[in-house]
Design a protein around this motif. Structure first.
Motif, mmCIF file in Angstrom:
data_model
loop_
_atom_site.group_PDB
_atom_site.id
_atom_site.type_symbol
_atom_site.label_atom_id
_atom_site.label_comp_id
_atom_site.label_asym_id
_atom_site.label_seq_id
_atom_site.Cartn_x
_atom_site.Cartn_y
_atom_site.Cartn_z
ATOM 1 N N LEU A 181 -39.484 33.135 -45.618
ATOM 2 C CA LEU A 181 -40.806 33.438 -45.074
ATOM 3 C C LEU A 181 -41.890 32.726 -45.881
ATOM 4 O O LEU A 181 -42.796 32.106 -45.328
ATOM 5 C CB LEU A 181 -41.002 34.957 -45.141
ATOM 6 C CG LEU A 181 -41.815 35.654 -44.072
ATOM 7 C CD1 LEU A 181 -41.358 35.259 -42.684
ATOM 8 C CD2 LEU A 181 -41.688 37.164 -44.262
ATOM 9 N N ARG A 216 -46.192 53.780 -36.113
ATOM 10 C CA ARG A 216 -46.357 54.857 -35.124
ATOM 11 C C ARG A 216 -45.571 56.099 -35.527
ATOM 12 O O ARG A 216 -45.980 57.222 -35.225
ATOM 13 C CB ARG A 216 -45.915 54.381 -33.746
ATOM 14 C CG ARG A 216 -46.821 53.281 -33.273
ATOM 15 C CD ARG A 216 -46.658 52.988 -31.809
ATOM 16 N NE ARG A 216 -47.578 51.907 -31.471
ATOM 17 C CZ ARG A 216 -47.198 50.679 -31.159
ATOM 18 N NH1 ARG A 216 -45.911 50.381 -31.084
ATOM 19 N NH2 ARG A 216 -48.092 49.757 -30.910
ATOM 20 N N GLU A 244 -41.844 39.883 -39.309
ATOM 21 C CA GLU A 244 -42.149 39.186 -38.065
ATOM 22 C C GLU A 244 -42.172 40.180 -36.916
ATOM 23 O O GLU A 244 -41.770 41.335 -37.054
ATOM 24 C CB GLU A 244 -41.082 38.123 -37.816
ATOM 25 C CG GLU A 244 -41.089 37.064 -38.891
ATOM 26 C CD GLU A 244 -40.054 35.997 -38.607
ATOM 27 O OE1 GLU A 244 -40.376 35.071 -37.858
ATOM 28 O OE2 GLU A 244 -38.923 36.098 -39.105
ATOM 29 N N SER A 245 -42.592 39.682 -35.755
ATOM 30 C CA SER A 245 -42.649 40.602 -34.625
ATOM 31 C C SER A 245 -41.241 41.071 -34.296
ATOM 32 O O SER A 245 -40.284 40.311 -34.381
ATOM 33 C CB SER A 245 -43.298 39.940 -33.413
ATOM 34 O OG SER A 245 -42.521 38.857 -32.996
ATOM 35 N N ASP A 281 -43.906 33.804 -34.161
ATOM 36 C CA ASP A 281 -43.679 34.263 -35.521
ATOM 37 C C ASP A 281 -43.716 33.122 -36.521
ATOM 38 O O ASP A 281 -43.529 31.962 -36.164
ATOM 39 C CB ASP A 281 -42.322 34.947 -35.596
ATOM 40 C CG ASP A 281 -42.444 36.377 -35.147
ATOM 41 O OD1 ASP A 281 -43.419 37.012 -35.554
ATOM 42 O OD2 ASP A 281 -41.585 36.823 -34.394
ATOM 43 N N VAL A 282 -43.893 33.521 -37.755
ATOM 44 C CA VAL A 282 -44.033 32.532 -38.826
ATOM 45 C C VAL A 282 -42.891 31.519 -38.846
ATOM 46 O O VAL A 282 -43.114 30.309 -38.870
ATOM 47 C CB VAL A 282 -44.107 33.274 -40.177
ATOM 48 C CG1 VAL A 282 -44.223 32.294 -41.310
ATOM 49 C CG2 VAL A 282 -45.268 34.250 -40.169
ATOM 50 N N LEU A 283 -41.664 32.018 -38.808
ATOM 51 C CA LEU A 283 -40.533 31.094 -38.924
ATOM 52 C C LEU A 283 -40.412 30.208 -37.686
ATOM 53 O O LEU A 283 -40.135 29.016 -37.793
ATOM 54 C CB LEU A 283 -39.231 31.865 -39.152
ATOM 55 C CG LEU A 283 -39.154 32.645 -40.460
ATOM 56 C CD1 LEU A 283 -37.808 33.337 -40.604
ATOM 57 C CD2 LEU A 283 -39.394 31.733 -41.660
ATOM 58 N N THR A 284 -40.621 30.793 -36.512
ATOM 59 C CA THR A 284 -40.554 30.016 -35.279
ATOM 60 C C THR A 284 -41.643 28.961 -35.268
ATOM 61 O O THR A 284 -41.421 27.805 -34.905
ATOM 62 C CB THR A 284 -40.754 30.961 -34.075
ATOM 63 O OG1 THR A 284 -40.023 32.143 -34.320
ATOM 64 C CG2 THR A 284 -40.310 30.326 -32.801
ATOM 65 N N LEU A 307 -48.088 36.836 -44.597
ATOM 66 C CA LEU A 307 -48.030 37.076 -46.043
ATOM 67 C C LEU A 307 -49.244 36.531 -46.771
ATOM 68 O O LEU A 307 -49.629 37.035 -47.822
ATOM 69 C CB LEU A 307 -46.768 36.429 -46.609
ATOM 70 C CG LEU A 307 -45.540 37.328 -46.704
ATOM 71 C CD1 LEU A 307 -44.332 36.509 -47.091
ATOM 72 C CD2 LEU A 307 -45.765 38.437 -47.728
ATOM 73 N N LEU A 327 -51.592 31.604 -49.839
ATOM 74 C CA LEU A 327 -50.421 32.316 -50.319
ATOM 75 C C LEU A 327 -50.153 32.008 -51.788
ATOM 76 O O LEU A 327 -49.837 32.877 -52.568
ATOM 77 C CB LEU A 327 -49.228 31.893 -49.463
ATOM 78 C CG LEU A 327 -47.936 32.621 -49.675
ATOM 79 C CD1 LEU A 327 -48.123 34.105 -49.466
ATOM 80 C CD2 LEU A 327 -46.895 32.081 -48.715
ATOM 81 N N HIS A 385 -48.032 40.380 -40.268
ATOM 82 C CA HIS A 385 -46.959 39.389 -40.205
ATOM 83 C C HIS A 385 -47.295 38.235 -41.142
ATOM 84 O O HIS A 385 -46.495 37.342 -41.324
ATOM 85 C CB HIS A 385 -46.798 38.883 -38.779
ATOM 86 C CG HIS A 385 -47.931 37.990 -38.362
ATOM 87 N ND1 HIS A 385 -49.150 38.489 -37.958
ATOM 88 C CD2 HIS A 385 -48.037 36.647 -38.315
ATOM 89 C CE1 HIS A 385 -49.965 37.479 -37.670
ATOM 90 N NE2 HIS A 385 -49.322 36.362 -37.878
ATOM 91 N N GLU A 405 -53.667 55.010 -27.320
ATOM 92 C CA GLU A 405 -52.845 55.303 -28.487
ATOM 93 C C GLU A 405 -53.711 55.820 -29.633
ATOM 94 O O GLU A 405 -53.351 56.780 -30.329
ATOM 95 C CB GLU A 405 -52.113 54.027 -28.903
ATOM 96 C CG GLU A 405 -51.036 54.289 -29.908
ATOM 97 C CD GLU A 405 -50.356 53.005 -30.326
ATOM 98 O OE1 GLU A 405 -51.075 52.031 -30.645
ATOM 99 O OE2 GLU A 405 -49.130 52.968 -30.325
ATOM 100 N N SER A 435 -35.987 33.225 -25.617
ATOM 101 C CA SER A 435 -36.956 33.894 -26.485
ATOM 102 C C SER A 435 -38.290 33.149 -26.411
ATOM 103 O O SER A 435 -38.365 32.034 -25.883
ATOM 104 C CB SER A 435 -36.445 33.889 -27.913
ATOM 105 O OG SER A 435 -36.441 32.567 -28.387
ATOM 106 N N GLU A 463 -32.819 32.946 -34.669
ATOM 107 C CA GLU A 463 -34.004 33.741 -34.365
ATOM 108 C C GLU A 463 -33.779 35.166 -34.856
ATOM 109 O O GLU A 463 -32.649 35.568 -35.085
ATOM 110 C CB GLU A 463 -34.207 33.769 -32.853
ATOM 111 C CG GLU A 463 -34.214 32.381 -32.250
ATOM 112 C CD GLU A 463 -35.237 32.250 -31.158
ATOM 113 O OE1 GLU A 463 -35.469 33.261 -30.482
ATOM 114 O OE2 GLU A 463 -35.797 31.164 -31.004
ATOM 115 N N PRO A 464 -34.843 35.943 -34.984
ATOM 116 C CA PRO A 464 -34.648 37.336 -35.408
ATOM 117 C C PRO A 464 -33.697 38.055 -34.459
ATOM 118 O O PRO A 464 -33.697 37.780 -33.261
ATOM 119 C CB PRO A 464 -36.054 37.932 -35.298
ATOM 120 C CG PRO A 464 -36.977 36.777 -35.346
ATOM 121 C CD PRO A 464 -36.243 35.609 -34.779
#
Lengths: 328, 336, 452
Positions: B267, B70, B60-61, A187-190, B228, A262, B226, C343, A157, B289-290
């Motif tokens: 998060l 979309r 997250e992504s 990403d935030v967590l990563t 907050l 935040l 993404h 798009e 990843s 991971e996600p």
């Protein structure tokens, strides 16, 4: 230069030649980094912070118009070294760079472990087995399971690839690692867990870092010191505590005020205007155009005023409290 | 989350847009017919947005938030469930009605430079939606283009009309994108990560602008992000998404100050406000991971990473929406 | 559309000397084309190229004048002596009149003419006039050339008079009549005969038997050089073909390049936009078309049907539609398909046609312009190749047809280099001009090639 100083940069200059003219990407930057210290170079896009990294690593593009300044690494005058010696004796082994988006620059057809071990095999002529064993150690350090060594980049990843690139930078135990936006695409967590890994490495190995980022919040995750860059120059260099709590330069103050937070209810405030063009930056203070405190003197180029021990700000407002001296 | 059971006190009118049981899956096929599986980008989402409301979808992504955007825009067809806009189902709209819907929804994208055709100047690219929607009169178009530029505070408009996107700064480009999204006078604006590619100092400007226009025009604004930390002042409600689902939704302050779902808590814990002390403490980050949207975990999608995982519950049964606090919903068995 | 970018690009172009050179060449070719089309109308060009009477006064296979200049000169140009300029003596005799026409001329060239012909033009007679010819040299020798009873249009080819040749000691008349005295074929083998310069006269005694009869005479001493381009085996002036070849080549190249590029681009864009079976069909068609050899097909069409240049153009464009460049365009368009601005266009309701034509295609145009420019000469060359293979347009004079004629007349073997070199140089110049411009454009519009 005190004994604890690892990297000393003085008046570093890197100008590019383009069709539109000369880009003064790095225009007289001075700072130092002590052993075990993390310096964050903070700046908006186009302020020259990535060029700073390239200049330090001597990864110069072909269209360089001008380079200059002095870089000392420990007791070694890096400026005096030939390119070949610099590459052999400094790159990777003493000074490593994790480039922006380098996680996407891994060779897709070579196993990750081999790529991480590569610097050892090339620079130190280690055997494959020994180099891979070391790579496994570094993998653990950055938080990747060692069975990932035998995988190809596409099987990892984004976060894992970024860790692998980090491992590659750390594998030859450099004294200083330069990280250029290491987490901005993640990403935030990563992001948080990679920052955790960096904190751990810094604490356990005593590695020094230069973290280059545009993200104020991320910068505070690692910074011992903060250098704020604007239009090719450092406008303020300060200890993190000082910088985040009470920055001295108007740009620092406004940047801090513009960060959405935040856990606080204060409404962030935008900075009006835009940074000046690096083709022909203003002769005076480069921030003057956007600065609410500007006065007559701002038409002159401000020197860096020392405001305390290891705290400098390039702003005429501090002409009285500080003594003009070495640039920040 | 069944249609919002929590009407805003001052809002008795019909919702502007509502999604119910919305699924958007992307089939993966080989050679055009062999079905390899489906990416479950949106996997059972319900919500209702009222007229004039600003909400944020956060995740997250790969959590499906852009696919959701979309789908709302009518660019993807839902696999299951439906989107209703002003009482009509999106799936029933065809031809002219669909085109009319497109004028009702504005779209602000993430990458402002990519969102503008590089070969058109500002005047022409802003004229495009008007031409597409049959505004034939040149003077009328010019008037609306100028008004749109003024509204996004690119004034005087003359200065920008003849410029090509690459001559504008990132912030100005994003303003042009916003102007284009507004030029057909939509009732709903969907902004997908509108500031993530902009510099810190510009972000706030753009967010303020969006919020200001939303209030002025009484638009409904769905803001996808993404991050907050950018949400607090620019939205009224937050939906937190994870692996294709909304796991928690609540008014902004309540969610940020009292997060209920373990994912939201993680998060929030991962995000730093600038503070020198950050450098000295490690953050708590859930392991792993996600999940892959091709093979998401069974039942609660977060259970493999959840610090409060309850074997036999979280991995067996889909958590329904609980309402642990007033107007605050969270899909987690902890609230049972 | 996109004025700013184009303007910028063109301004940038000035930085490249090669581009300016290329532009200069192209401008010259275009100027020649316009001049030609105006000066020699299409129908006239066709008529002249068909050959015949028009070219009577031209020598066969004469080199261009400038070639002789380069070689030091000495080659004669064509000289025409007419009776209109001569001092005619007229006397009467019973039953007719007698005209004495001295066709006098100065011959100063170092080389002999290539041919000697007398054209006679008689009118108003019932009984055919009679002509007796006498050749007078500067040193006073007189060579009787015999008598002829002439018709309305008479062409007396002195060069081909075998009897005269024998009398001149085996020297062909156009040499023997002008050579120094005492020259024969045997001696000519040892030392090349040289011209006796001075005033020559062809004395014509014409007997006319009718009151109204008249005779005009024209003595043509064909030169060894002619005009800017020389002549071919049919006495045709090659400059006509070289001039007319320019607009034909440019038009063919341009039309073929535009035709193939536009259709290919639109088809590629349609395939990329619709994907699915549309794209698959286009791809398969392209793959089939890619293995079809274009030249043999053109040869076949030319042999079996017609070699008209416009038919060839049509075939080239039709075969070019599904060419390999579809693959290239597709590869360029695929990432653009996913561009956010596309798009956005979908989100505000732009139609498919609008997206393909207004958003997809314009995005890659700047990158295509250079390819397009370099494509033009390839079609020019294709047309020339076809003509060389004998499949040129049957009527139109083109560079390729000149080459074809040269080849069929073994021009190189016979030493008529100019016949091959001038069309070849024009072809190469065309290629060079477009290539230099194209490569410079590539640097301007293709950012990756720019040296930073």
């Amino acid at each position: 230069m005190s004994a604890a100083t690892l990297l000393h940069v003085e008046d570093l200059v890197l100008h590019y030649r383009t069709r539109q003219g000369t880009v003064r990407a790095v225009d007289g930057v001075s700072f130092d980094v002590r052993r075990g210290e993390a310096l964050v170079v903070l700046g908006e896009s186009g302020c020259g912070k990535s060029s700073l990294a390239k200049a330090l690593m001597r990864l110069l593009p072909r269209n360089v118009a001008r380079t200059g300044g002095r870089v000392r690494l420990g007791d070694l005058d890096a400026t005096a070294l030939s390119d070949e010696r610099f590459r052999r004796e400094v790159q990777w082994t003493r000074l490593a760079l994790v480039m922006q988006a380098s996680m996407n620059a891994l060779n897709p057809v070579v196993r990750v472990g081999e790529q991480v071990a590569e610097p050892l095999r090339v620079q130190r002529r280690w055997s494959r087995r020994r180099a891979l064993a070391r790579a496994a150690e570094v993998f653990e350090l950055v938080g990747v399971a060692t069975d990932f060594l035998a995988r190809y980049p596409f099987e990892l990843s984004g976060g894992m690839r970024q860790r692998a690139v980090l491992a590659m930078a750390l594998v030859a135990e450099p004294e200083l690692v330069i990280l250029d936006e290491p987490t901005s695409a993640l990403d935030v967590l990563t992001q948080a867990s990679i920052m955790n890994a960096l904190k751990r490495i810094k604490r356990e190995l005593g590695t020094s870092f230069i973290l280059i980022t545009h993200d104020v919040a991320t910068s505070s995750e690692l910074a011992d010191r903060v250098a704020l860059m604007y239009a090719g120059q450092l406008v303020e260099v300060a200890d993190a505590g000082r910088f985040f709590a009470a920055p001295a330069h108007p740009y620092s103050q406004m940047l801090m005020a513009s960060v959405p937070r935040l856990h606080q209810r204060a409404r962030p405030e935008a900075i009006p205007g835009q940074p000046p063009s690096l083709f022909e930056p203003p002769a005076g203070c480069r921030y003057a155009e956007r600065c609410p405190y500007r006065f007559a003197r701002c038409a002159e180029h401000p020197p860096a005023f020392a405001l305390g021990e290891r705290h400098r700000a390039r702003c005429w407002l501090h002409a009285d409290d500080g003594e003009a001296g070495g640039a920040p | 989350m069944s249609p919002s059971a929590v009407p805003r006190p001052d809002d008795a009118q019909a919702p502007l847009i509502a999604a119910s049981d919305l699924h958007t899956w992307f089939e993966l096929r080989q050679w055009g017919f062999l079905r390899l599986g489906a990416v479950r980008a949106v996997d059972g989402v319900d919500f209702t947005l009222a007229h004039g409301e600003a909400v944020a979808f956060v995740g997250e992504s790969g959590c499906g938030k852009s696919s959701l955007a979309r789908t709302l825009l009518g660019l993807h067809r839902p696999t299951r469930g439906e989107v209703r806009f002003a009482g009509r189902s999106l799936g029933e709209l065809k031809g002219r009605a669909l085109k009319a819907y497109r004028a009702e929804v504005g779209y602000v994208q993430q990458d402002p430079y990519g969102a503008l055709p590089p070969f058109l100047d500002v005047r022409r690219l802003l004229a495009e939606p008007l031409i597409v929607h049959g505004v034939r009169d040149r003077a009328e178009r010019e008037r609306r283009i100028r008004a749109a530029l003024e509204e996004v505070r690119l004034s005087p408009a003359e200065e920008y009309l003849g410029k090509f996107p690459h001559m504008l700064s990132g912030g100005q480009q994003q303003r042009v994108v916003i102007a284009r999204a507004l030029i057909l006078a939509p009732r709903l604006v969907i902004a997908d990560e509108p500031v993530s590619m902009l510099d810190a100092s510009v972000r706030v400007e753009i967010l303020e602008l969006l919020r200001h226009i939303q209030c002025e025009r009484g638009l409904t604004l769905a803001f996808i992000t993404h991050d907050l930390s950018t949400v607090r002042h620019y939205a009224e409600r937050i939906f937190v998404m994870y692996a294709g689902r909304v796991v928690e939704s609540a008014p902004v302050d309540d969610l940020l100050d009292h997060p209920q779902h373990p994912y939201t808590q993680a998060l929030l814990a991962a995000i730093a406000d600038p503070d020198a002390a950050n450098a000295t403490r490690l953050r708590e980050v859930p392991a792993g991971e996600p999940p892959s949207l091709l093979h998401p975990p069974a039942a609660c999608r977060f259970h493999p990473r959840c610090p409060h995982f309850m074997a036999g519950v979280c991995d067996r049964h889909d958590p329904p929406d609980f309402e642990p606090r007033r107007r605050h919903r969270s899909a987690c068995w902890l609230h049972r | 559309m996109m004025g700013g970018r184009w303007g910028e690009g063109l301004r940038e172009l000035r930085r490249y000397p090669s581009a300016l050179m290329g532009l200069a060449i192209i401008a010259a070719l275009v100027a020649i084309s316009f001049y030609t089309v105006v000066a020699i109308p299409y129908s006239e060009a066709l008529a002249q190229w068909r050959g015949g009477e028009v070219w009577q006064r031209n020598p066969v296979n004469a080199a261009p004048v400038w070639l002789d200049r380069l070689a030091g000169g000495g080659a004669p140009r064509t000289q025409v002596v007419t009776s209109a300029e001569a001092e005619v003596e007229e006397s009467a005799f019973t039953g007719g009149r007698r005209l004495r026409i001295p066709l006098a001329f100065d011959y100063e060239a170092e080389q002999f003419p290539s041919e000697l012909t007398l054209f006679l033009h008689a009118r108003g007679h019932d009984q055919r006039p009679f002509v007796r010819l006498l050749w007078q040299t500067p040193d006073g020798r007189e060579v009787p050339l015999g008598g002829y009873r002439i018709g309305a249009e008479e062409r007396i080819s002195l060069s081909q008079d075998r009897a005269l040749e024998r009398r001149l000691g085996g020297l062909v008349p156009h040499i023997g009549l002008l050579a120094e005295p005492g020259m024969t074929a045997e001696r000519a083998a040892e030392a090349a005969p040289s011209v006796l310069p001075g005033r020559y006269t062809l004395l014509m005694d014409v007997l006319l038997f009718d009151e109204a009869a008249r005779v005009d005479a024209e003595l043509v001493l064909y030169g060894r050089v002619h005009g800017l381009a020389g002549t071919d085996h049919q006495r045709r002036d090659l400059s006509l073909a070289l001039l007319w070849g320019t607009p034909v080549a440019l038009a063919f190249g341009l039309l073929a390049a535009v035709g193939t590029t536009v259709t290919t681009l639109v088809i590629a864009a349609v395939g990329v936009w619709y994907r699915g079976w549309v794209d698959a069909t286009i791809q398969r068609l392209t793959e089939v078309n890619m293995i079809l050899p274009i030249l043999p097909i053109l040869v076949m069409v030319g042999t079996l049907y017609s070699t008209s240049i416009w038919l060839m153009l049509g075939v080239v464009v039709v075969l070019g539609i599904f060419s390999a460049s579809i693959k290239m365009y597709r590869a360029m368009l695929l990432p653009i398909r996913e561009a956010p601005y596309i798009e956005a266009a979908r989100a505000y309701g732009a139609s498919n046609a609008r997206i393909v034509l207004r958003y997809l295609i314009p995005r890659i145009l700047p990158v295509l312009i250079p390819t397009f420019v370099t494509l033009i000469p390839t079609f020019v060359f294709l047309e020339a190749s076809l003509a060389v293979l004998g499949l040129g347009d049957p009527l139109l004079p083109t560079w390729g047809k000149v080459l074809n004629d040269a080849q069929s007349q073994s021009a190189l073997y016979n030493g008529y280099y100019y016949w091959v070199v001038s069309p070849a140089v024009l072809l190469m110049l065309t290629g060079l001009g477009f290539a230099m411009l194209g490569f410079a454009l590539d640097r301007v519009f293709n950012p990756r090639l720019r040296s930073l």
